[in-house]
Enzyme design. Sequence first.
Site, mmCIF file in Angstrom:
data_model
loop_
_atom_site.group_PDB
_atom_site.id
_atom_site.type_symbol
_atom_site.label_atom_id
_atom_site.label_comp_id
_atom_site.label_asym_id
_atom_site.label_seq_id
_atom_site.Cartn_x
_atom_site.Cartn_y
_atom_site.Cartn_z
ATOM 1 C CB VAL A 5 -0.567 0.498 1.229
ATOM 2 C CG1 VAL A 5 -2.046 0.979 0.746
ATOM 3 C CG2 VAL A 5 -1.692 -0.868 1.175
ATOM 4 C CB VAL A 14 16.588 -5.622 -1.571
ATOM 5 C CG1 VAL A 14 17.744 -4.331 -1.189
ATOM 6 C CG2 VAL A 14 15.218 -4.740 -3.241
ATOM 7 C CB ALA A 28 7.364 0.742 1.370
ATOM 8 C CB VAL A 29 9.141 -3.919 4.325
ATOM 9 C CG1 VAL A 29 10.809 -3.734 2.793
ATOM 10 C CG2 VAL A 29 10.011 -3.442 5.690
ATOM 11 N N GLY A 30 6.587 -3.151 5.290
ATOM 12 C CA GLY A 30 5.540 -2.769 6.175
ATOM 13 C C GLY A 30 5.741 -2.204 7.920
ATOM 14 N NE ARG A 31 2.579 1.654 10.149
ATOM 15 C CZ ARG A 31 3.529 2.553 10.640
ATOM 16 N NH1 ARG A 31 4.151 3.269 9.988
ATOM 17 N NH2 ARG A 31 3.024 3.606 11.915
ATOM 18 C CG ASP A 72 -1.905 0.293 12.779
ATOM 19 O OD1 ASP A 72 -2.706 -0.018 12.657
ATOM 20 O OD2 ASP A 72 -1.412 1.243 12.442
ATOM 21 C CG HIS A 80 -28.306 8.147 -15.409
ATOM 22 N ND1 HIS A 80 -27.658 7.369 -16.482
ATOM 23 C CD2 HIS A 80 -28.869 8.873 -16.220
ATOM 24 C CE1 HIS A 80 -27.581 8.169 -17.597
ATOM 25 N NE2 HIS A 80 -28.091 8.864 -17.427
HETATM 26 P P1 FAD Z 1 -1.284 4.915 15.546
HETATM 27 O O1 FAD Z 1 -1.905 6.374 14.736
HETATM 28 O O2 FAD Z 1 -0.022 4.939 15.683
HETATM 29 O O3 FAD Z 1 -1.213 5.889 16.633
HETATM 30 C C1 FAD Z 1 -0.929 5.161 18.183
HETATM 31 C C2 FAD Z 1 -0.185 6.888 19.313
HETATM 32 O O4 FAD Z 1 0.555 6.471 20.413
HETATM 33 C C3 FAD Z 1 1.267 7.330 18.486
HETATM 34 O O5 FAD Z 1 0.963 9.055 18.676
HETATM 35 C C4 FAD Z 1 2.209 7.082 19.494
HETATM 36 O O6 FAD Z 1 3.151 8.433 19.404
HETATM 37 C C5 FAD Z 1 1.659 7.026 20.743
HETATM 38 N N1 FAD Z 1 1.969 6.078 21.617
HETATM 39 C C6 FAD Z 1 2.986 4.527 21.751
HETATM 40 N N2 FAD Z 1 3.903 4.316 22.536
HETATM 41 C C7 FAD Z 1 2.880 5.261 23.489
HETATM 42 C C8 FAD Z 1 3.328 6.079 24.607
HETATM 43 N N3 FAD Z 1 4.691 4.539 24.810
HETATM 44 N N4 FAD Z 1 3.234 6.443 25.556
HETATM 45 C C9 FAD Z 1 2.848 7.471 24.506
HETATM 46 N N5 FAD Z 1 2.475 7.497 23.794
HETATM 47 C C10 FAD Z 1 2.486 6.363 23.175
HETATM 48 N N6 FAD Z 1 -5.060 3.617 6.691
HETATM 49 C C11 FAD Z 1 -5.484 3.959 6.543
HETATM 50 O O7 FAD Z 1 -7.285 3.374 7.301
HETATM 51 N N7 FAD Z 1 -6.202 5.031 5.895
HETATM 52 C C12 FAD Z 1 -5.166 5.308 4.766
HETATM 53 O O8 FAD Z 1 -5.484 5.929 4.068
HETATM 54 C C13 FAD Z 1 -4.054 5.397 5.406
HETATM 55 N N8 FAD Z 1 -2.434 6.004 5.196
HETATM 56 C C14 FAD Z 1 -2.120 5.769 5.780
HETATM 57 C C15 FAD Z 1 -0.819 5.890 4.667
HETATM 58 C C16 FAD Z 1 0.599 5.581 5.389
HETATM 59 C C17 FAD Z 1 2.137 5.851 5.462
HETATM 60 C C18 FAD Z 1 0.967 5.155 7.371
HETATM 61 C C19 FAD Z 1 2.256 5.053 7.230
HETATM 62 C C20 FAD Z 1 -0.575 4.750 7.450
HETATM 63 C C21 FAD Z 1 -1.492 4.837 6.499
HETATM 64 N N9 FAD Z 1 -2.250 4.286 7.558
HETATM 65 C C22 FAD Z 1 -3.784 4.161 6.482
HETATM 66 C C23 FAD Z 1 -2.241 3.587 8.924
HETATM 67 C C24 FAD Z 1 -3.378 3.932 9.690
HETATM 68 O O9 FAD Z 1 -2.301 5.521 9.857
HETATM 69 C C25 FAD Z 1 -3.015 2.949 11.075
HETATM 70 O O10 FAD Z 1 -3.858 2.331 10.503
HETATM 71 C C26 FAD Z 1 -3.653 3.982 12.247
HETATM 72 O O11 FAD Z 1 -2.836 5.202 12.453
HETATM 73 C C27 FAD Z 1 -3.510 2.901 13.130
HETATM 74 O O12 FAD Z 1 -3.956 3.583 14.171
HETATM 75 P P2 FAD Z 1 -3.674 3.639 15.811
HETATM 76 O O13 FAD Z 1 -4.323 4.301 16.726
HETATM 77 O O14 FAD Z 1 -3.790 2.400 16.033
HETATM 78 O O15 FAD Z 1 -2.733 3.813 15.721
HETATM 79 P P1 NAD Z 2 2.338 -4.181 2.873
HETATM 80 O O1 NAD Z 2 2.509 -4.745 3.451
HETATM 81 O O2 NAD Z 2 1.079 -2.663 2.517
HETATM 82 O O3 NAD Z 2 3.107 -4.346 1.636
HETATM 83 C C1 NAD Z 2 4.851 -4.453 1.527
HETATM 84 C C2 NAD Z 2 5.268 -5.319 0.804
HETATM 85 O O4 NAD Z 2 6.325 -4.635 0.756
HETATM 86 C C3 NAD Z 2 5.010 -6.375 0.334
HETATM 87 O O5 NAD Z 2 4.043 -6.863 -0.483
HETATM 88 C C4 NAD Z 2 5.627 -7.045 0.601
HETATM 89 O O6 NAD Z 2 6.007 -8.583 -0.220
HETATM 90 C C5 NAD Z 2 7.509 -6.466 0.193
HETATM 91 N N1 NAD Z 2 8.334 -6.565 1.044
HETATM 92 C C6 NAD Z 2 8.592 -7.305 2.193
HETATM 93 N N2 NAD Z 2 10.148 -7.470 2.521
HETATM 94 C C7 NAD Z 2 10.379 -7.146 1.120
HETATM 95 C C8 NAD Z 2 11.822 -6.819 1.055
HETATM 96 N N3 NAD Z 2 12.934 -7.354 1.795
HETATM 97 N N4 NAD Z 2 12.352 -6.612 -0.581
HETATM 98 C C9 NAD Z 2 11.393 -6.420 -1.142
HETATM 99 N N5 NAD Z 2 10.109 -6.130 -0.732
HETATM 100 C C10 NAD Z 2 9.737 -6.847 1.072
HETATM 101 O O7 NAD Z 2 3.234 -2.744 3.895
HETATM 102 P P2 NAD Z 2 3.162 -1.345 3.740
HETATM 103 O O8 NAD Z 2 2.881 -0.718 2.419
HETATM 104 O O9 NAD Z 2 4.923 -0.765 4.439
HETATM 105 O O10 NAD Z 2 2.219 -0.673 4.517
HETATM 106 C C11 NAD Z 2 2.381 -0.824 6.646
HETATM 107 C C12 NAD Z 2 1.188 -1.064 6.333
HETATM 108 O O11 NAD Z 2 0.208 0.356 6.127
HETATM 109 C C13 NAD Z 2 0.110 -1.772 5.281
HETATM 110 O O12 NAD Z 2 -0.462 -2.867 5.661
HETATM 111 C C14 NAD Z 2 -1.535 -0.845 5.781
HETATM 112 O O13 NAD Z 2 -2.332 -1.538 7.017
HETATM 113 C C15 NAD Z 2 -1.072 0.665 6.317
HETATM 114 N N6 NAD Z 2 -1.534 1.704 5.694
HETATM 115 C C16 NAD Z 2 -3.109 1.199 4.859
HETATM 116 C C17 NAD Z 2 -2.898 2.520 3.700
HETATM 117 C C18 NAD Z 2 -4.170 2.649 2.706
HETATM 118 O O14 NAD Z 2 -5.545 2.394 3.698
HETATM 119 N N7 NAD Z 2 -4.695 3.693 2.141
HETATM 120 C C19 NAD Z 2 -1.856 3.890 2.896
HETATM 121 C C20 NAD Z 2 -0.747 3.090 3.937
HETATM 122 C C21 NAD Z 2 -0.976 2.420 4.656
#
Ligand code: FAD
Ligand code: NAD
Length: 476
Positions: A195, A249, A280-283, A323, A455
């Site tokens: 993603v 890689v 961007a290999v996951g979270r 998350d 429509h």
């Molecule tokens: P987070 O949003 O990660 O919030 C956790 C909070 O806890 C943070 O503020 C952190 O600082 C705080 N925290 C952590 N540990 C501590 C601690 N010990 N003490 C105090 N505070 C702490 N999702 C979508 O649905 N749609 C999208 O379009 C989308 N786009 C994305 C694009 C990108 C680039 C990325 C990286 C993610 C995207 N996501 C998207 C995923 C989305 O951001 C997450 O699923 C969402 O933010 C998770 O919410 P959360 O509340 O679980 O955690």
């Molecule tokens: P992802 O799991 O979507 O994709 C990671 C990709 O990296 C996979 O296709 C995987 O096969 C590949 N990969 C892993 N290791 C690799 C390596 N060593 N070399 C090459 N490829 C490799 O993870 P993401 O794109 O980092 O996003 C993390 C999460 O953030 C998503 O799963 C999603 O839940 C959330 N997110 C959501 C949105 C949205 O809702 N539009 C946008 C951004 C992020």
Amino acid sequence: MPKNNKEYDVVIIGAGPAGYVCAIRCSQLGMKVACVDSWVSTKGKATLGGTCLNVGCIPSKALLDSSHHVHFLNEQAKEHGIKVSNIQIDVPTMQKRKDKVVQILTGGVASLLKKNKVDVYTAIASFESTQTIKVQNAGTQLSETLQAKRIIIASGSVPIDIPIAKVDNQTILDSTGALALQETPKRLGIIGAGVIGLEMGSIWNRLGSDVAILEAMPDFLPTVDKAISKEALKILTKQGLDIRLSSFVKEVNVSNGKALVKYTSGSEEKLLEVDKLIVAVGRKASTEALNLDIVKVKTDEKGFIEVNKYWQTSIENIYAIGDVIGGAMLAHKGMEEGVALAELLVGQHAVMNHDHIPWVIYTWPEIAWAGKTEKECKDAGIKVRVGTFPFMALGRARAMGDTDGLFKIITDKQTDQILGVHILGPNASELISEAVVAMESELSAEDLARTIHAHPTLTEGMHEAALAVDERTIHI
Ligand code: FAD
Ligand code: NAD
């Protein structure tokens, strides 16, 4: 040394979508709530909203929208009879607009929490016992302790780093760095065609980068329905994203501000030189600072906190949402968990169905889906009927000049119940909502087919795909 000791019904760790929404709902239900969050902006200001608002959903969509306007001017304006020349892209201004959007929305979260009388602590939270949280201000060494009957962990996630490509925030970036670039890199490499890889790739490709994406898996978007992922790969490739599947890689060397990426593709060794490289290999779960060991909250082998269906961890009064528990790492999933958990805590019957969570990838055309893929149905031994309908046959899509993509509806062959809906097309992110409502209400394709759709709208594609399940589409 702890300064004082405050008592709450519930302390929530994290003010991302899961945490702040849960805090508001808990407060609405009469609980005394504290929410602790450690996020500090690059300008050193405490800011709420977590990953989603600060470096995730919102800033990425702000830049996707800005870059989409560039794409329109470059690729589509002419066809609409709009002549533009000498388009200049001012990335710093684009970034300022993005920052403003983030600032407004994070400020909005602060106001909402205040209005709902949630006590907000800008501090790092860690467990001292199952009912005691130490909150330590990141800047000063001052700390205090909070007592709570219940503690909810909503600490979110952080990017996975890989040792061969350590983020240096100069040449090698994670998604946060990729969203903060002040100029368009000429050559951009991305590891991971998931993603984030596709959304970041789309932004910078539209702004002029040559983008190469290295993906380890042989299949493109393996969790997406095959008919959609196949078509999406074709369209994105045509747009200029050079997506290289089965690319492992092996090594990355940075010198003179360039990254030289060595990777294998089958038995071949290949090289890619880029000016910026995004990883961007996951979270992964963000639990490092929590001191989970002290309270013995269990995590799984990947580090996500284990919960039962009531979001209760291995410790009775400690819960986790968002998350940090894994599954669909999406903001809306975390928010709904926050609401449902708050309601459970006051004894309400709160249910959340994870089967129909909508997914969206904000490329253009957008990719959106909910429910099962055709393969998942097949693997589960479910006999299906499938209806598809292309955007190019929709009057509204023609009028917009956005005709790429298709609708696909999968139903149970016997009952006609809708099992999955998959859309590749303009505004798929909005269109998928009808599918979610239909599936949550256990509707059949016939129900959708007999529902009047305005429509000319793109929603007519859903109507026609539902008709197509029964092989009676009108407009194709
Ligand atoms: P987070 O949003 O990660 O919030 C956790 C909070 O806890 C943070 O503020 C952190 O600082 C705080 N925290 C952590 N540990 C501590 C601690 N010990 N003490 C105090 N505070 C702490 N999702 C979508 O649905 N749609 C999208 O379009 C989308 N786009 C994305 C694009 C990108 C680039 C990325 C990286 C993610 C995207 N996501 C998207 C995923 C989305 O951001 C997450 O699923 C969402 O933010 C998770 O919410 P959360 O509340 O679980 O955690
Ligand atoms: P992802 O799991 O979507 O994709 C990671 C990709 O990296 C996979 O296709 C995987 O096969 C590949 N990969 C892993 N290791 C690799 C390596 N060593 N070399 C090459 N490829 C490799 O993870 P993401 O794109 O980092 O996003 C993390 C999460 O953030 C998503 O799963 C999603 O839940 C959330 N997110 C959501 C949105 C949205 O809702 N539009 C946008 C951004 C992020």
